[in-house]
Motif scaffolding. Sequence first.
Motif, PDB file in Angstrom:
ATOM      1  N   UNK A  74      39.494 -24.090 -52.440  1.00  0.00           N
ATOM      2  CA  UNK A  74      38.500 -23.173 -52.996  1.00  0.00           C
ATOM      3  C   UNK A  74      38.510 -23.219 -54.522  1.00  0.00           C
ATOM      4  N   UNK A  75      39.679 -23.344 -55.110  1.00  0.00           N
ATOM      5  CA  UNK A  75      39.785 -23.391 -56.573  1.00  0.00           C
ATOM      6  C   UNK A  75      39.169 -24.660 -57.141  1.00  0.00           C
ATOM      7  N   UNK A  76      39.080 -25.710 -56.319  1.00  0.00           N
ATOM      8  CA  UNK A  76      38.522 -26.975 -56.781  1.00  0.00           C
ATOM      9  C   UNK A  76      36.997 -26.971 -56.777  1.00  0.00           C
ATOM     10  N   UNK A  77      36.384 -25.939 -56.210  1.00  0.00           N
ATOM     11  CA  UNK A  77      34.922 -25.869 -56.183  1.00  0.00           C
ATOM     12  C   UNK A  77      34.387 -25.554 -57.573  1.00  0.00           C
ATOM     13  N   UNK A  78      33.228 -26.086 -57.931  1.00  0.00           N
ATOM     14  CA  UNK A  78      32.648 -25.804 -59.247  1.00  0.00           C
ATOM     15  C   UNK A  78      32.187 -24.354 -59.346  1.00  0.00           C
ATOM     16  N   UNK A  79      32.033 -23.887 -60.563  1.00  0.00           N
ATOM     17  CA  UNK A  79      31.699 -22.478 -60.792  1.00  0.00           C
ATOM     18  C   UNK A  79      30.375 -22.077 -60.158  1.00  0.00           C
TER      19      UNK A  79
END
Length: 260
Positions: free
Chosen positions: A175-180
Amino acid sequence: MSFVGRTRELAAARRELETKRLLVVSGGPDSDRSAFLDAVAREVADEAGLPVHRLRVADAGERSGEAGRTPGEVADTVVEACRGVFAVHPCVVVVDGVPAGTADGIPTGTADGSLLSDLINAFAGSESFLLVGSTDAREGTTPPLAHAPDDHTVLLERAVTAHRRGRLGEAEQRLSALPSDRCADGWVLLTRAAVHCDRGDPRAAGPLLRRAVEAHQVAGDRRGEAWAVFLYGRMCLLRGRAEDARRLLGAARGDVPGDQ
């Protein structure tokens, strides 16, 4: 959790199942074929109230304990296992990893017995759903997974899978690797909230769930909204708000299409 993203592909698969209760999805090892099959199976099982049975063709020979089995012998093992399941009660059966050939433009199975044809024959007359994953897409076939998902959709699906399997750290990493620009997606918010709840931190889940409900409402995704409301009810239960939990859980069930 319900299927996230790729709504066009899911809708095409569901239409196919509504008419024939049979779905064949073709794709290689990098196509996320198995994840797509699992997602569709969960959708159908949730709505119809049926159990899901999964079988990988590659596992059939291993479970038999016999080395050097021919493709035809493995196919017989798979077909007999499915025939036994079909005979017991209606269910959703997922058979993944069926080697594909072609016959009149239709994907068949192994060269030693046409596994797909045998599966369909065993399935005929049952009240179950059969979902088949074929390992080789052939020209002239049109699998439901016609539009390749973008990398961020795949990443989200893998985060959901990791959460379902209890791998919370892996889910958070993905989830943290997803773009803003994907962080406001209803399913992303819902999955983040679910991870917080499973870590015993329902307070942090509250704001995420409120945003998830709003995001799904704006997108017109009733199923996503229902899942967000359901998890909100679970969060209230964890915080000792029994009446709020009862109300929300009841509302969530009423909001799920097909469950009314």
